[in-house]
Scaffold this motif. Structure first.
Motif, PDB file in Angstrom:
ATOM      1  N   ARG A  95     -39.612 -28.141   0.725  1.00  0.00           N
ATOM      2  CA  ARG A  95     -38.671 -27.091   1.130  1.00  0.00           C
ATOM      3  C   ARG A  95     -37.271 -27.679   1.311  1.00  0.00           C
ATOM      4  O   ARG A  95     -36.284 -27.100   0.863  1.00  0.00           O
ATOM      5  CB  ARG A  95     -39.125 -26.412   2.411  1.00  0.00           C
ATOM      6  CG  ARG A  95     -38.122 -25.333   2.884  1.00  0.00           C
ATOM      7  CD  ARG A  95     -38.662 -24.526   4.047  1.00  0.00           C
ATOM      8  NE  ARG A  95     -39.778 -23.685   3.644  1.00  0.00           N
ATOM      9  CZ  ARG A  95     -39.644 -22.494   3.060  1.00  0.00           C
ATOM     10  NH1 ARG A  95     -38.448 -22.003   2.804  1.00  0.00           N
ATOM     11  NH2 ARG A  95     -40.702 -21.786   2.732  1.00  0.00           N
ATOM     12  N   GLN A 126     -45.778 -20.219  -3.716  1.00  0.00           N
ATOM     13  CA  GLN A 126     -45.499 -19.593  -2.417  1.00  0.00           C
ATOM     14  C   GLN A 126     -44.151 -20.059  -1.876  1.00  0.00           C
ATOM     15  O   GLN A 126     -43.376 -19.244  -1.352  1.00  0.00           O
ATOM     16  CB  GLN A 126     -46.611 -19.915  -1.427  1.00  0.00           C
ATOM     17  CG  GLN A 126     -46.451 -19.222  -0.098  1.00  0.00           C
ATOM     18  CD  GLN A 126     -47.612 -19.511   0.847  1.00  0.00           C
ATOM     19  OE1 GLN A 126     -48.431 -20.396   0.619  1.00  0.00           O
ATOM     20  NE2 GLN A 126     -47.671 -18.755   1.920  1.00  0.00           N
ATOM     21  N   LEU A 127     -43.847 -21.338  -2.014  1.00  0.00           N
ATOM     22  CA  LEU A 127     -42.554 -21.858  -1.563  1.00  0.00           C
ATOM     23  C   LEU A 127     -41.420 -21.195  -2.334  1.00  0.00           C
ATOM     24  O   LEU A 127     -40.456 -20.705  -1.748  1.00  0.00           O
ATOM     25  CB  LEU A 127     -42.490 -23.379  -1.734  1.00  0.00           C
ATOM     26  CG  LEU A 127     -41.124 -24.026  -1.511  1.00  0.00           C
ATOM     27  CD1 LEU A 127     -40.617 -23.809  -0.091  1.00  0.00           C
ATOM     28  CD2 LEU A 127     -41.188 -25.512  -1.839  1.00  0.00           C
ATOM     29  N   TRP A 128     -41.525 -21.168  -3.661  1.00  0.00           N
ATOM     30  CA  TRP A 128     -40.442 -20.593  -4.473  1.00  0.00           C
ATOM     31  C   TRP A 128     -40.254 -19.112  -4.119  1.00  0.00           C
ATOM     32  O   TRP A 128     -39.127 -18.649  -4.010  1.00  0.00           O
ATOM     33  CB  TRP A 128     -40.715 -20.748  -5.973  1.00  0.00           C
ATOM     34  CG  TRP A 128     -41.003 -22.157  -6.408  1.00  0.00           C
ATOM     35  CD1 TRP A 128     -41.953 -22.559  -7.288  1.00  0.00           C
ATOM     36  CD2 TRP A 128     -40.361 -23.351  -5.963  1.00  0.00           C
ATOM     37  NE1 TRP A 128     -41.943 -23.930  -7.416  1.00  0.00           N
ATOM     38  CE2 TRP A 128     -40.970 -24.434  -6.612  1.00  0.00           C
ATOM     39  CE3 TRP A 128     -39.324 -23.636  -5.062  1.00  0.00           C
ATOM     40  CZ2 TRP A 128     -40.589 -25.763  -6.409  1.00  0.00           C
ATOM     41  CZ3 TRP A 128     -38.947 -24.947  -4.843  1.00  0.00           C
ATOM     42  CH2 TRP A 128     -39.566 -25.993  -5.513  1.00  0.00           C
ATOM     43  N   SER A 129     -41.338 -18.403  -3.934  1.00  0.00           N
ATOM     44  CA  SER A 129     -41.247 -16.991  -3.566  1.00  0.00           C
ATOM     45  C   SER A 129     -40.543 -16.827  -2.219  1.00  0.00           C
ATOM     46  O   SER A 129     -39.702 -15.944  -2.049  1.00  0.00           O
ATOM     47  CB  SER A 129     -42.635 -16.357  -3.519  1.00  0.00           C
ATOM     48  OG  SER A 129     -43.213 -16.363  -4.813  1.00  0.00           O
ATOM     49  N   SER A 130     -40.866 -17.686  -1.262  1.00  0.00           N
ATOM     50  CA  SER A 130     -40.242 -17.593   0.064  1.00  0.00           C
ATOM     51  C   SER A 130     -38.753 -17.909   0.016  1.00  0.00           C
ATOM     52  O   SER A 130     -38.000 -17.493   0.898  1.00  0.00           O
ATOM     53  CB  SER A 130     -40.944 -18.519   1.057  1.00  0.00           C
ATOM     54  OG  SER A 130     -40.588 -19.872   0.857  1.00  0.00           O
ATOM     55  N   LEU A 131     -38.330 -18.624  -1.027  1.00  0.00           N
ATOM     56  CA  LEU A 131     -36.906 -18.955  -1.190  1.00  0.00           C
ATOM     57  C   LEU A 131     -36.176 -17.942  -2.062  1.00  0.00           C
ATOM     58  O   LEU A 131     -35.013 -18.140  -2.398  1.00  0.00           O
ATOM     59  CB  LEU A 131     -36.753 -20.368  -1.767  1.00  0.00           C
ATOM     60  CG  LEU A 131     -37.172 -21.498  -0.819  1.00  0.00           C
ATOM     61  CD1 LEU A 131     -37.212 -22.823  -1.545  1.00  0.00           C
ATOM     62  CD2 LEU A 131     -36.235 -21.561   0.382  1.00  0.00           C
ATOM     63  N   LYS A 158     -34.189 -17.069  -9.790  1.00  0.00           N
ATOM     64  CA  LYS A 158     -33.439 -16.713  -8.579  1.00  0.00           C
ATOM     65  C   LYS A 158     -31.948 -16.721  -8.922  1.00  0.00           C
ATOM     66  O   LYS A 158     -31.436 -17.680  -9.498  1.00  0.00           O
ATOM     67  CB  LYS A 158     -33.705 -17.724  -7.471  1.00  0.00           C
ATOM     68  CG  LYS A 158     -32.847 -17.501  -6.218  1.00  0.00           C
ATOM     69  CD  LYS A 158     -33.134 -18.551  -5.158  1.00  0.00           C
ATOM     70  CE  LYS A 158     -32.220 -18.464  -3.970  1.00  0.00           C
ATOM     71  NZ  LYS A 158     -32.307 -17.226  -3.213  1.00  0.00           N
TER      72      LYS A 158
END
Length: 160
Positions: A95, A126-131, A158
């Motif tokens: 992250r 999941q990390l990329w989605s949360s960002l 993004k």
């Protein structure tokens, strides 16, 4: 944790986890048998801005790069790659590297970032989605995963 631009002398500290991750064939589309010389050319290319994350002892625990994904009139869209030493997973290194790379890419004038081939079983989805990355599409059964069989490859984007 310190995140800084990588120097040529950092490669010997990146290579052990780079090799381990690529050889596992679970998250990257590169040949699991990539030689160290070829890996260095891929990761440390002069066309890329490469960074390393160091822990409190000065050990390199992760690395990331940002580069243009396209050329010419589309050169304002970045691409990036991330690797965290598997022994250091769960410490927020991925992250921190992602947030750093997104900031650096925007400061460099990129308008967006695209990941061309994210293995759909990769926990980093999941990390990329949360960002704020969205899945634009998935190429079905494009990746031969050693544990899950044929799985899809996401194309994620993004705006910056």
């Amino acid at each position: 944790m310190l995140i800084r631009e990588a120097a040529a002398g950092d490669w010997p500290r990146i290579w052990p986890f780079w090799h381990r991750i690529v050889a596992a064939a679970e998250t990257y589309t590169w040949d699991p048998d990539t030689s160290e010389e070829a890996a260095r050319a891929l990761w440390m290319s002069p066309a890329k801005r490469v960074y390393v994350a160091e822990d409190e002892t000065g050990a390199v625990v992760g690395s990331a790069f940002v580069s243009p994904n396209y050329a010419g009139p589309a050169a304002g869209i970045a691409n990036a790659g991330f690797m965290v030493d598997p022994d250091q997973a769960g410490r927020g290194i991925g992250r921190a590297l992602a947030e750093h790379i997104l900031t650096e890419a925007k400061a460099a004038g990129y308008r967006g970032m695209v990941f061309n081939a994210v293995v759909e079983t990769n926990p980093a989805v999941q990390l990329w989605s949360s960002l704020g990355f969205t899945i634009l599409g998935t190429v079905p059964e494009a990746y031969e995963h050693p544990r899950h069989g044929l799985v899809g490859l996401h194309i994620m984007y993004k705006a910056l």
